[in-house]
Design a protein around this motif. Structure first.
Motif, PDB file in Angstrom:
ATOM      1  N   TRP A 112     -46.939  13.944 -18.919  1.00 19.65           N
ATOM      2  CA  TRP A 112     -45.764  13.765 -20.033  1.00 19.65           C
ATOM      3  C   TRP A 112     -46.292  13.868 -21.367  1.00 19.65           C
ATOM      4  CZ3 TRP A 112     -41.704   8.975 -19.679  1.00 19.65           C
ATOM      5  CH2 TRP A 112     -40.606   9.298 -20.596  1.00 19.65           C
ATOM      6  N   LYS A 113     -47.236  13.476 -21.672  1.00 15.70           N
ATOM      7  CA  LYS A 113     -48.033  13.252 -23.032  1.00 15.70           C
ATOM      8  C   LYS A 113     -48.664  14.451 -23.145  1.00 15.70           C
ATOM      9  CE  LYS A 113     -51.615  10.978 -25.841  1.00 15.70           C
ATOM     10  NZ  LYS A 113     -52.523   9.836 -25.444  1.00 15.70           N
TER      11      LYS A 113
ATOM     12  N   LEU B 129     -29.306  19.444 -26.626  1.00 18.31           N
ATOM     13  CA  LEU B 129     -29.957  18.427 -25.356  1.00 18.31           C
ATOM     14  C   LEU B 129     -31.397  18.792 -25.465  1.00 18.31           C
ATOM     15  CD1 LEU B 129     -29.956  16.087 -23.314  1.00 18.31           C
ATOM     16  CD2 LEU B 129     -29.095  18.008 -21.702  1.00 18.31           C
ATOM     17  N   VAL B 130     -31.676  20.131 -25.248  1.00 18.43           N
ATOM     18  CA  VAL B 130     -33.274  20.297 -25.109  1.00 18.43           C
ATOM     19  C   VAL B 130     -34.051  20.191 -26.381  1.00 18.43           C
ATOM     20  CG1 VAL B 130     -32.884  21.819 -22.998  1.00 18.43           C
ATOM     21  CG2 VAL B 130     -32.832  22.797 -25.351  1.00 18.43           C
ATOM     22  N   GLY B 131     -33.262  20.224 -27.641  1.00 17.97           N
ATOM     23  CA  GLY B 131     -33.900  20.197 -28.833  1.00 17.97           C
ATOM     24  C   GLY B 131     -34.199  18.789 -29.181  1.00 17.97           C
ATOM     25  N   ILE B 132     -33.621  17.861 -28.622  1.00 19.21           N
ATOM     26  CA  ILE B 132     -33.996  16.433 -28.784  1.00 19.21           C
ATOM     27  C   ILE B 132     -35.538  16.295 -28.428  1.00 19.21           C
ATOM     28  CG2 ILE B 132     -33.836  14.239 -28.091  1.00 19.21           C
ATOM     29  CD1 ILE B 132     -30.853  14.670 -27.500  1.00 19.21           C
ATOM     30  N   SER B 133     -36.009  16.895 -27.442  1.00 13.41           N
ATOM     31  CA  SER B 133     -37.442  16.884 -27.390  1.00 13.41           C
ATOM     32  C   SER B 133     -38.237  17.013 -28.155  1.00 13.41           C
ATOM     33  CB  SER B 133     -38.045  17.401 -26.088  1.00 13.41           C
ATOM     34  OG  SER B 133     -39.037  17.248 -25.388  1.00 13.41           O
ATOM     35  N   THR B 134     -38.198  18.248 -28.747  1.00 15.42           N
ATOM     36  CA  THR B 134     -39.053  18.707 -30.002  1.00 15.42           C
ATOM     37  C   THR B 134     -38.776  17.528 -31.068  1.00 15.42           C
ATOM     38  OG1 THR B 134     -38.827  20.765 -29.323  1.00 15.42           O
ATOM     39  CG2 THR B 134     -39.741  20.522 -31.634  1.00 15.42           C
ATOM     40  N   ALA B 135     -37.447  17.290 -31.680  1.00 12.41           N
ATOM     41  CA  ALA B 135     -37.373  16.250 -32.452  1.00 12.41           C
ATOM     42  C   ALA B 135     -38.014  15.007 -32.451  1.00 12.41           C
ATOM     43  CB  ALA B 135     -35.866  16.240 -32.773  1.00 12.41           C
ATOM     44  N   ALA B 136     -38.061  14.546 -31.343  1.00  7.97           N
ATOM     45  CA  ALA B 136     -38.728  13.264 -30.661  1.00  7.97           C
ATOM     46  C   ALA B 136     -39.973  13.194 -30.937  1.00  7.97           C
ATOM     47  CB  ALA B 136     -38.370  12.738 -29.558  1.00  7.97           C
ATOM     48  N   ARG B 137     -40.885  14.377 -30.675  1.00  9.67           N
ATOM     49  CA  ARG B 137     -42.015  14.426 -30.753  1.00  9.67           C
ATOM     50  C   ARG B 137     -42.450  14.865 -32.366  1.00  9.67           C
ATOM     51  NH1 ARG B 137     -45.654  16.525 -26.221  1.00  9.67           N
ATOM     52  NH2 ARG B 137     -44.598  15.953 -24.351  1.00  9.67           N
ATOM     53  N   ASP B 138     -41.806  15.353 -32.871  1.00  9.95           N
ATOM     54  CA  ASP B 138     -41.813  15.453 -34.398  1.00  9.95           C
ATOM     55  C   ASP B 138     -41.642  14.268 -35.207  1.00  9.95           C
ATOM     56  OD1 ASP B 138     -42.899  17.865 -33.978  1.00  9.95           O
ATOM     57  OD2 ASP B 138     -41.041  18.801 -34.726  1.00  9.95           O
ATOM     58  N   GLY B 139     -41.334  13.217 -34.510  1.00  6.57           N
ATOM     59  CA  GLY B 139     -41.296  11.943 -35.170  1.00  6.57           C
ATOM     60  C   GLY B 139     -39.616  11.437 -35.568  1.00  6.57           C
TER      61      GLY B 139
ATOM     62  N   THR C  37     -37.354   8.875 -27.597  1.00  6.45           N
ATOM     63  CA  THR C  37     -37.955   8.481 -29.053  1.00  6.45           C
ATOM     64  C   THR C  37     -38.562   6.943 -28.639  1.00  6.45           C
ATOM     65  OG1 THR C  37     -35.759   7.468 -29.604  1.00  6.45           O
ATOM     66  CG2 THR C  37     -36.450   9.682 -30.472  1.00  6.45           C
ATOM     67  N   ASP C  38     -38.364   6.434 -27.643  1.00  8.21           N
ATOM     68  CA  ASP C  38     -38.866   5.006 -27.112  1.00  8.21           C
ATOM     69  C   ASP C  38     -40.478   5.187 -27.239  1.00  8.21           C
ATOM     70  OD1 ASP C  38     -39.635   2.781 -25.898  1.00  8.21           O
ATOM     71  OD2 ASP C  38     -38.056   2.840 -24.374  1.00  8.21           O
ATOM     72  N   PRO C  39     -41.235   4.345 -27.859  1.00  4.35           N
ATOM     73  CA  PRO C  39     -42.425   4.578 -28.101  1.00  4.35           C
ATOM     74  C   PRO C  39     -43.385   3.751 -26.815  1.00  4.35           C
ATOM     75  CG  PRO C  39     -41.549   2.562 -29.540  1.00  4.35           C
ATOM     76  CD  PRO C  39     -40.358   3.346 -29.076  1.00  4.35           C
ATOM     77  N   SER C  40     -42.643   3.068 -26.034  1.00  7.01           N
ATOM     78  CA  SER C  40     -43.205   2.517 -24.801  1.00  7.01           C
ATOM     79  C   SER C  40     -44.018   3.615 -23.927  1.00  7.01           C
ATOM     80  CB  SER C  40     -42.031   1.648 -24.019  1.00  7.01           C
ATOM     81  OG  SER C  40     -41.223   2.184 -23.652  1.00  7.01           O
TER      82      SER C  40
END
Length: 199
Positions: A24-25, A169-179, A100-103
């Motif tokens: 995942w990381k 929906l798929v764009g959320i992933s990039t946004a989350a990884r970008d902070g 966006t969950d940091p756990s």
């Protein structure tokens, strides 16, 4: 004479969860077998192949584990007991919160897990594409159902609306990884749901 203790038993589930976090990381291609064996408890190559068969087979199991745990946020798209609008909105909000969950690693394994793979990982790329397509078609199904039951006008651009929500929906992933923060994405969901023009 010192007694030798029994060797520690291999915890397959714990190893699978550790592999999930690493894939995942980092994604499939950048994750090496040596890294996997280390995070999975320092298991030997023999134990690794006996337990999982190959890196690719391990990843397939990881995807199933992900879909049955954190990835369940998309399951509501397949729920026909929930109103179509609520199903889509809940999916978007739950996905934003989870990703966006940091756990755990940020973003979505299904979106980013094979984003940098070469031709040797075609099956992995296709596996994740298939999952994304199923979610996309579930989105389309909810929008079609909304038209059928009168929640959306008969002249609704079903394909266009599907692409809009699917791209978000798929764009959320990039946004989350970008902070991006969960609260910011939640407000974005407020805006995108305004495109749902009820009949």
């Amino acid at each position: 004479m010192a007694r030798t203790g029994r060797p520690r038993e291999f915890d397959r589930q714990a190893a699978l969860e550790a592999a999930l976090t690493l894939f995942w990381k980092q994604g499939y291609e950048p994750t090496s077998l040596s890294q996997l064996k280390e995070v999975m408890g320092g298991i030997s190559p023999t134990s690794f192949y006996a337990a999982f068969g190959s890196k690719e087979q391990l990843f397939e199991e990881v995807v199933e584990l992900y879909r049955s745990t954190e990835g369940r946020v998309a399951d509501v798209l397949f729920d026909e007991e929930t109103s179509p609008r609520s199903a889509i909105e809940r999916c978007l909000r739950q996905s934003a919160k989870m990703q966006t969950d940091p756990s755990h690693p940020l973003g979505c394994l299904i979106v980013s897990g094979a984003s940098n793979c070469g031709s040797t990982a075609d099956q992995v790329v296709e596996l994740l594409r298939t999952v994304r397509k199923k979610n996309h078609e579930a989105l389309r199904g909810q929008i079609r159902r909304a038209v059928a039951i009168g929640d959306l006008p008969d002249n609704t651009d079903i394909d266009g609306l599907t692409e809009m929500f699917g791209t978000f929906l798929v764009g959320i992933s990039t946004a989350a990884r970008d902070g991006a923060k969960s609260s910011d994405l939640d407000r974005s969901v407020d805006h995108i749901m305004r495109f749902w023009v009820e009949a």
